[in-house]
Design a protein around this motif. Structure first.
Motif, PDB file in Angstrom:
ATOM      1  N   ASP A  23      91.225  44.640  29.420  1.00 35.51           N
ATOM      2  CA  ASP A  23      92.025  45.764  29.667  1.00 35.51           C
ATOM      3  C   ASP A  23      92.603  45.716  31.274  1.00 35.51           C
ATOM      4  O   ASP A  23      93.807  45.788  31.485  1.00 35.51           O
ATOM      5  CB  ASP A  23      91.302  47.133  29.712  1.00 35.51           C
ATOM      6  N   VAL A  27      96.325  45.420  32.565  1.00 35.89           N
ATOM      7  CA  VAL A  27      96.871  46.457  33.673  1.00 35.89           C
ATOM      8  C   VAL A  27      97.249  45.742  34.693  1.00 35.89           C
ATOM      9  O   VAL A  27      98.613  45.827  35.052  1.00 35.89           O
ATOM     10  CB  VAL A  27      95.779  47.427  34.071  1.00 35.89           C
ATOM     11  N   THR A  30     100.776  44.218  33.670  1.00 31.85           N
ATOM     12  CA  THR A  30     101.898  45.158  33.581  1.00 31.85           C
ATOM     13  C   THR A  30     102.359  45.330  35.154  1.00 31.85           C
ATOM     14  O   THR A  30     103.604  45.239  35.469  1.00 31.85           O
ATOM     15  CB  THR A  30     101.431  46.347  33.094  1.00 31.85           C
ATOM     16  N   ASP A 103      92.517  55.377  27.349  1.00 26.88           N
ATOM     17  CA  ASP A 103      93.752  54.933  27.331  1.00 26.88           C
ATOM     18  C   ASP A 103      94.546  55.416  28.600  1.00 26.88           C
ATOM     19  O   ASP A 103      95.841  55.218  28.785  1.00 26.88           O
ATOM     20  CB  ASP A 103      94.635  55.793  26.080  1.00 26.88           C
ATOM     21  N   ARG A 131      97.896  53.354  28.083  1.00 26.84           N
ATOM     22  CA  ARG A 131      97.973  52.686  26.979  1.00 26.84           C
ATOM     23  C   ARG A 131      98.693  53.241  25.701  1.00 26.84           C
ATOM     24  O   ARG A 131      98.556  54.203  25.165  1.00 26.84           O
ATOM     25  CB  ARG A 131      96.617  52.107  26.333  1.00 26.84           C
ATOM     26  N   ASP A 134      99.216  49.618  22.185  1.00 26.34           N
ATOM     27  CA  ASP A 134      98.584  48.385  22.324  1.00 26.34           C
ATOM     28  C   ASP A 134      99.152  47.746  23.688  1.00 26.34           C
ATOM     29  O   ASP A 134      98.674  46.764  24.111  1.00 26.34           O
ATOM     30  CB  ASP A 134      98.565  47.472  21.209  1.00 26.34           C
ATOM     31  N   ASP A 135     100.084  48.435  24.380  1.00 26.45           N
ATOM     32  CA  ASP A 135     100.534  47.842  25.624  1.00 26.45           C
ATOM     33  C   ASP A 135     100.289  48.963  26.939  1.00 26.45           C
ATOM     34  O   ASP A 135     100.318  50.261  26.506  1.00 26.45           O
ATOM     35  CB  ASP A 135     101.888  47.798  25.723  1.00 26.45           C
ATOM     36  N   TRP A 136      99.886  48.425  28.086  1.00 29.66           N
ATOM     37  CA  TRP A 136      99.803  49.398  29.434  1.00 29.66           C
ATOM     38  C   TRP A 136     101.386  49.760  30.003  1.00 29.66           C
ATOM     39  O   TRP A 136     101.907  48.567  30.329  1.00 29.66           O
ATOM     40  CB  TRP A 136      98.810  48.815  30.356  1.00 29.66           C
TER      41      TRP A 136
END
Length: 151
Positions: A23, A27, A30, A103, A131, A134-136
């Motif tokens: 994770d 992050v 992103t 999340d 989140r 499933d994407d940040w």
């Protein structure tokens, strides 16, 4: 039996800590994609990294008073894509401190900003992410800007 229980606990511990680092990497990715779009003046790439973001800057007035300025995301994008080609700018991130709870994620990124290869200012970006599917996605950015006390 005790060995089996210890083995299961070890396995579960590895899964939990492994997920956290995955994770954190997502992050960071992103935020890196946001800045790639920023430096390439690519509004589509920037938009792909956010979800209804709030954008603020904390600074000082000429009188030394603390100011908080809020900018709309659309104005931010317009300002980025309208930077003339003869202006070379780079925001250099100096590190990442990432915290995650479920999340929600927070990233603290000290930076230096350079304009035409000359130091302009420094500060810290504070990103809040969620989140989503499933994407940040970045939902909040606040930064500080100063010319003194930089590394």
């Amino acid at each position: 039996m005790l060995r089996f229980i210890l083995l299961v606990l070890l396995f579960l511990t590895q899964m939990v800590f492994g997920q956290g680092s995955t994770d954190e990497a997502a992050v960071k990715e992103t935020i890196d994609e946001f800045f790639t779009g920023f430096h390439q003046q690519d509004s589509i790439q920037i938009k792909a990294t956010v979800f209804n973001p709030v954008m603020q800057t904390i600074g000082k007035s000429k009188e030394g008073l603390t100011l908080v300025r809020t900018e709309t995301f659309s104005n931010f994008l317009k300002s980025i894509v309208s930077i003339p080609e003869d202006k070379v700018y780079q925001e250099k991130l100096l590190g990442y401190e990432i915290k995650i709870d479920g999340d929600m994620a927070h990233a603290w990124t000290p930076y230096e900003f350079w304009l035409n290869d000359e130091f302009s200012h420094c500060g810290v970006n504070s990103f809040q992410l969620v989140r989503k599917d499933d994407d940040w996605k970045i939902i909040y950015i606040v930064d500080t800007r100063r010319r003194e006390g930089c590394q």
